[in-house]
Design a protein around this motif. Structure first.
Motif, PDB file in Angstrom:
ATOM      1  N   THR A 168       0.832  -1.208   0.000  1.00 36.32           N
ATOM      2  CA  THR A 168       0.000   0.000   0.000  1.00 36.32           C
ATOM      3  C   THR A 168       0.862   1.252   0.000  1.00 36.32           C
ATOM      4  N   VAL A 169       1.952   1.236   0.766  1.00 32.24           N
ATOM      5  CA  VAL A 169       2.857   2.393   0.824  1.00 32.24           C
ATOM      6  C   VAL A 169       3.430   2.674  -0.562  1.00 32.24           C
ATOM      7  N   ARG A 170       3.835   1.617  -1.272  1.00 32.84           N
ATOM      8  CA  ARG A 170       4.405   1.813  -2.617  1.00 32.84           C
ATOM      9  C   ARG A 170       3.353   2.355  -3.583  1.00 32.84           C
ATOM     10  N   ARG A 171       2.093   1.935  -3.406  1.00 28.96           N
ATOM     11  CA  ARG A 171       1.012   2.482  -4.241  1.00 28.96           C
ATOM     12  C   ARG A 171       0.799   3.964  -3.943  1.00 28.96           C
ATOM     13  N   ARG A 172       0.850   4.325  -2.641  1.00 29.76           N
ATOM     14  CA  ARG A 172       0.702   5.735  -2.247  1.00 29.76           C
ATOM     15  C   ARG A 172       1.838   6.582  -2.808  1.00 29.76           C
ATOM     16  N   LEU A 173       3.037   6.009  -2.855  1.00 26.00           N
ATOM     17  CA  LEU A 173       4.181   6.723  -3.421  1.00 26.00           C
ATOM     18  C   LEU A 173       4.002   6.948  -4.922  1.00 26.00           C
TER      19      LEU A 173
END
Length: 215
Positions: A168-173
């Motif tokens: 999810t963090v990588r998607r937010r980035l």
């Protein structure tokens, strides 16, 4: 001073915004707080925003801009403000310029908190919250609890929020790189951009930011 704070998720914008606003004696205006306040107070903009959010849709720029405009017109923002989470794209940045120009004002600086992507993932994915009290926050690498999985303060179970997972963090980035990062070039072209490293202790980052803003 009128300042915009930018940086990827996990750069520590909320923490730095609170310190900087206090040091500079200006209000910290965050998009999250604006949405919560407008929705809880049942304002027209709040009702419109809630309808989009309940449907799982992104809130249109015009609503976010309207909320920001109302907040910047409050008496405590007369001598400046620190914007956190707004503008989030170039069209919002352009709308902010128009808004300020109409009031005979302009931005003084755009502070960019720089942090590498792997560090962002490490910061967010390592965060653990207490089920009893989500203000009790730990980190597997930077602030581990004495006993794994147990809150030092109240003994509650520690857990990882769903939106803190690495995926999810990588998607937010990705969303940040696509939508928000272009405003860095937009403000650089205006000579407003000030970039500092967001690595290190909170106090060190704040000192770096204050020195950069003074220049």
């Amino acid at each position: 001073m009128r300042i915009v704070l930018v940086g990827p998720p996990g750069a520590g914008k909320g923490t730095q915004a609170a310190y900087l606003a206090k040091n500079l004696a200006i209000p910290h205006i965050s998009t999250g707080d604006l949405f919560r306040a407008n929705i809880s107070q049942g304002t027209e903009l709040g009702k419109r925003a809630k309808a989009y959010m309940d449907a799982g849709d992104l809130v249109p720029d015009e609503i976010t801009i309207g909320m920001a405009k109302d907040r910047m017109e409050q008496p405590d923002a007369e001598n400046g403000f620190l914007l956190d989470g707004f503008p989030r794209n170039v069209s919002q940045a352009e709308a902010l310029d128009v808004m300020l120009k109409a009031e005979g004002m302009k931005l003084d600086a755009v502070l960019d908190l720089e942090v590498e992507e792997d560090e962002v993932v490490k910061r967010i994915a390592g965060r653990r919250l207490c089920r009893n009290e989500d203000k009790h926050v730990f980190h597997v690498a930077y602030a581990p609890p004495k006993t794994e999985g147990v809150c030092d303060i109240c003994g509650g179970e520690l857990y990882q929020r769903g939106d803190d997972s690495e995926e999810t963090v990588r998607r937010r980035l990705e969303v940040y790189h696509t939508q928000t990062e272009p405003i860095i070039d937009y403000y650089k072209a205006q000579g407003l951009l000030v970039t500092i490293s967001a690595l290190g202790k909170v106090d060190d980052v704040t000192r770096r930011a204050m020195e950069a803003l003074k220049k």
